[in-house]
Write a protein that holds these residues in place. Structure first.
Motif, PDB file in Angstrom:
ATOM      1  N   ILE A  57       0.855  -1.183   0.000  1.00 19.91           N
ATOM      2  CA  ILE A  57       0.000   0.000   0.000  1.00 19.91           C
ATOM      3  C   ILE A  57       0.893   1.235   0.000  1.00 19.91           C
ATOM      4  O   ILE A  57       2.125   1.133  -0.002  1.00 19.91           O
ATOM      5  CB  ILE A  57      -0.994  -0.012   1.186  1.00 19.91           C
ATOM      6  N   CYS A  58       0.295   2.405   0.017  1.00 19.94           N
ATOM      7  CA  CYS A  58       1.066   3.640  -0.111  1.00 19.94           C
ATOM      8  C   CYS A  58       2.160   3.752   0.943  1.00 19.94           C
ATOM      9  O   CYS A  58       3.295   4.155   0.623  1.00 19.94           O
ATOM     10  CB  CYS A  58       0.139   4.846  -0.040  1.00 19.94           C
ATOM     11  N   HIS A  59       1.863   3.378   2.182  1.00 21.84           N
ATOM     12  CA  HIS A  59       2.864   3.464   3.253  1.00 21.84           C
ATOM     13  C   HIS A  59       4.066   2.578   2.955  1.00 21.84           C
ATOM     14  O   HIS A  59       5.216   2.972   3.169  1.00 21.84           O
ATOM     15  CB  HIS A  59       2.242   3.035   4.586  1.00 21.84           C
ATOM     16  N   ALA A  60       3.800   1.366   2.494  1.00 25.29           N
ATOM     17  CA  ALA A  60       4.870   0.415   2.207  1.00 25.29           C
ATOM     18  C   ALA A  60       5.701   0.873   1.013  1.00 25.29           C
ATOM     19  O   ALA A  60       6.934   0.782   1.020  1.00 25.29           O
ATOM     20  CB  ALA A  60       4.271  -0.969   1.956  1.00 25.29           C
ATOM     21  N   LYS A  61       5.033   1.381  -0.024  1.00 24.10           N
ATOM     22  CA  LYS A  61       5.757   1.876  -1.186  1.00 24.10           C
ATOM     23  C   LYS A  61       6.605   3.097  -0.823  1.00 24.10           C
ATOM     24  O   LYS A  61       7.717   3.266  -1.344  1.00 24.10           O
ATOM     25  CB  LYS A  61       4.782   2.199  -2.319  1.00 24.10           C
ATOM     26  N   ALA A  62       6.106   3.931   0.076  1.00 27.90           N
ATOM     27  CA  ALA A  62       6.892   5.073   0.542  1.00 27.90           C
ATOM     28  C   ALA A  62       8.141   4.604   1.282  1.00 27.90           C
ATOM     29  O   ALA A  62       9.199   5.231   1.187  1.00 27.90           O
ATOM     30  CB  ALA A  62       6.040   5.972   1.429  1.00 27.90           C
ATOM     31  N   ASN A  63       8.025   3.500   2.012  1.00 32.41           N
ATOM     32  CA  ASN A  63       9.206   2.933   2.675  1.00 32.41           C
ATOM     33  C   ASN A  63      10.260   2.524   1.652  1.00 32.41           C
ATOM     34  O   ASN A  63      11.462   2.747   1.853  1.00 32.41           O
ATOM     35  CB  ASN A  63       8.815   1.716   3.509  1.00 32.41           C
ATOM     36  N   ILE A  76      20.436  10.670  -0.163  1.00 31.74           N
ATOM     37  CA  ILE A  76      19.442  11.677  -0.532  1.00 31.74           C
ATOM     38  C   ILE A  76      18.407  11.706   0.589  1.00 31.74           C
ATOM     39  O   ILE A  76      17.680  10.727   0.778  1.00 31.74           O
ATOM     40  CB  ILE A  76      18.780  11.347  -1.881  1.00 31.74           C
ATOM     41  N   PRO A  77      18.333  12.772   1.372  1.00 33.34           N
ATOM     42  CA  PRO A  77      17.399  12.812   2.501  1.00 33.34           C
ATOM     43  C   PRO A  77      15.960  12.606   2.036  1.00 33.34           C
ATOM     44  O   PRO A  77      15.503  13.262   1.083  1.00 33.34           O
ATOM     45  CB  PRO A  77      17.597  14.214   3.083  1.00 33.34           C
ATOM     46  N   THR A  78      15.268  11.697   2.702  1.00 32.32           N
ATOM     47  CA  THR A  78      13.900  11.353   2.310  1.00 32.32           C
ATOM     48  C   THR A  78      13.057  11.152   3.560  1.00 32.32           C
ATOM     49  O   THR A  78      13.458  10.428   4.477  1.00 32.32           O
ATOM     50  CB  THR A  78      13.884  10.078   1.454  1.00 32.32           C
ATOM     51  N   GLY A  79      11.901  11.795   3.579  1.00 34.43           N
ATOM     52  CA  GLY A  79      10.984  11.672   4.699  1.00 34.43           C
ATOM     53  C   GLY A  79       9.599  11.276   4.246  1.00 34.43           C
ATOM     54  O   GLY A  79       9.399  10.818   3.111  1.00 34.43           O
ATOM     55  N   PHE A  80       8.643  11.467   5.137  1.00 33.14           N
ATOM     56  CA  PHE A  80       7.271  11.024   4.915  1.00 33.14           C
ATOM     57  C   PHE A  80       6.303  12.163   5.191  1.00 33.14           C
ATOM     58  O   PHE A  80       6.474  12.932   6.144  1.00 33.14           O
ATOM     59  CB  PHE A  80       6.935   9.850   5.835  1.00 33.14           C
ATOM     60  N   LEU A  84     -17.180   5.021   3.965  1.00 34.18           N
ATOM     61  CA  LEU A  84     -16.390   3.956   4.601  1.00 34.18           C
ATOM     62  C   LEU A  84     -15.394   4.508   5.616  1.00 34.18           C
ATOM     63  O   LEU A  84     -14.570   3.763   6.142  1.00 34.18           O
ATOM     64  CB  LEU A  84     -15.641   3.145   3.540  1.00 34.18           C
ATOM     65  N   GLY A  85     -15.471   5.798   5.891  1.00 34.93           N
ATOM     66  CA  GLY A  85     -14.544   6.387   6.842  1.00 34.93           C
ATOM     67  C   GLY A  85     -13.260   6.866   6.182  1.00 34.93           C
ATOM     68  O   GLY A  85     -13.211   7.075   4.969  1.00 34.93           O
ATOM     69  N   TYR A  86     -12.200   6.977   6.994  1.00 33.29           N
ATOM     70  CA  TYR A  86     -10.982   7.642   6.557  1.00 33.29           C
ATOM     71  C   TYR A  86      -9.741   6.779   6.786  1.00 33.29           C
ATOM     72  O   TYR A  86      -9.788   5.781   7.498  1.00 33.29           O
ATOM     73  CB  TYR A  86     -10.824   8.971   7.320  1.00 33.29           C
ATOM     74  N   CYS A  87      -8.658   7.219   6.175  1.00 31.25           N
ATOM     75  CA  CYS A  87      -7.367   6.569   6.389  1.00 31.25           C
ATOM     76  C   CYS A  87      -6.273   7.627   6.383  1.00 31.25           C
ATOM     77  O   CYS A  87      -6.481   8.759   5.934  1.00 31.25           O
ATOM     78  CB  CYS A  87      -7.088   5.531   5.305  1.00 31.25           C
ATOM     79  N   VAL A  88      -5.105   7.229   6.864  1.00 30.02           N
ATOM     80  CA  VAL A  88      -3.892   8.036   6.701  1.00 30.02           C
ATOM     81  C   VAL A  88      -3.215   7.572   5.420  1.00 30.02           C
ATOM     82  O   VAL A  88      -2.873   6.395   5.282  1.00 30.02           O
ATOM     83  CB  VAL A  88      -2.938   7.869   7.900  1.00 30.02           C
ATOM     84  N   HIS A  89      -3.044   8.476   4.479  1.00 30.21           N
ATOM     85  CA  HIS A  89      -2.333   8.194   3.232  1.00 30.21           C
ATOM     86  C   HIS A  89      -0.912   8.727   3.353  1.00 30.21           C
ATOM     87  O   HIS A  89      -0.696   9.808   3.909  1.00 30.21           O
ATOM     88  CB  HIS A  89      -3.048   8.858   2.054  1.00 30.21           C
ATOM     89  N   ALA A  90       0.055   7.969   2.846  1.00 31.62           N
ATOM     90  CA  ALA A  90       1.467   8.348   2.961  1.00 31.62           C
ATOM     91  C   ALA A  90       2.090   8.605   1.600  1.00 31.62           C
ATOM     92  O   ALA A  90       1.777   7.928   0.618  1.00 31.62           O
ATOM     93  CB  ALA A  90       2.249   7.249   3.683  1.00 31.62           C
TER      94      ALA A  90
END
Length: 199
Positions: A73-79, A90-94, A107-113
């Protein structure tokens, strides 16, 4: 300032042999930081499938697992993007968004990364979630071209700042999840920590 955005961690495990091998394929000696960032971004966005787009049968969290299984998912791909770029100093954050799980708020909400990358003495924002109809994120050195625009009518917004580490509650959820439904049922919808950098 940027040292914490270069660290290898359990989730950003760029010393793993699979990531080291991919680094050898992606990067050449003549590439500058922008070239490397563009190549890594394109690879993670286009060659690693978002778990829900491909109905993945395996749930990933740490960067090496995302690369090995070619999904997350987006969080894992960002990792994974963070791991590839941090390996090149190369400095990289989230960065994080508050988004609906469905087209509306039923369906409610989520945190997208997504990621923030330090290039040319400034932070740029890159979303490697993966494109599909209605989602057209791009590599941009000027204005961010992210996967999702915030819709105020649905209480969608960006959390301010840049974080040095992935969202811990989401990482714990992914490590426990056995299937995509587990993610839908348990994905966090709020942040509980302050950013490492307000930028």
């Amino acid at each position: 300032m940027t040292q914490k955005f270069l660290l290898a961690t359990d989730m950003i495990d760029y010393h793993h042999i699979a990531i080291q091998n991919k680094i050898q394929q992606l990067f050449t000696a003549g590439m500058n930081d922008i070239d490397k960032s563009r190549a890594a971004y394109a690879f993670v966005r286009d060659q690693v499938s978002h778990s829900f787009d491909c109905n993945a049968q395996v749930i990933t969290a740490k960067a090496s697992d995302v690369l090995i299984h070619q999904t997350g998912i987006c969080h894992a791909k960002a990792n994974l993007l963070a791991a590839l770029l941090r390996s090149q100093v190369i400095p990289t954050g989230f960065c994080f968004q508050h988004l609906t799980l469905a087209d509306d708020d039923s369906l409610g909400y989520c945190v997208h990364a997504y990621n923030a990358v330090y290039l040319e003495n400034r932070w740029i924002r890159l979303d490697a979630r993966g494109n599909k109809p209605g989602v057209e994120a791009q590599f941009s050195l000027s204005e961010p071209i992210l996967a999702f625009a915030n819709r105020r009518e649905y209480d969608e917004y960006d959390w301010p700042g840049i974080y040095a580490n992935p969202h811990q509650a989401t990482m714990l959820m992914l490590e426990k999840a056995g299937c995509l439904q587990d993610i839908l049922d348990n994905i966090p919808d709020t942040l509980d920590k302050t950013p490492d950098l307000l930028a």
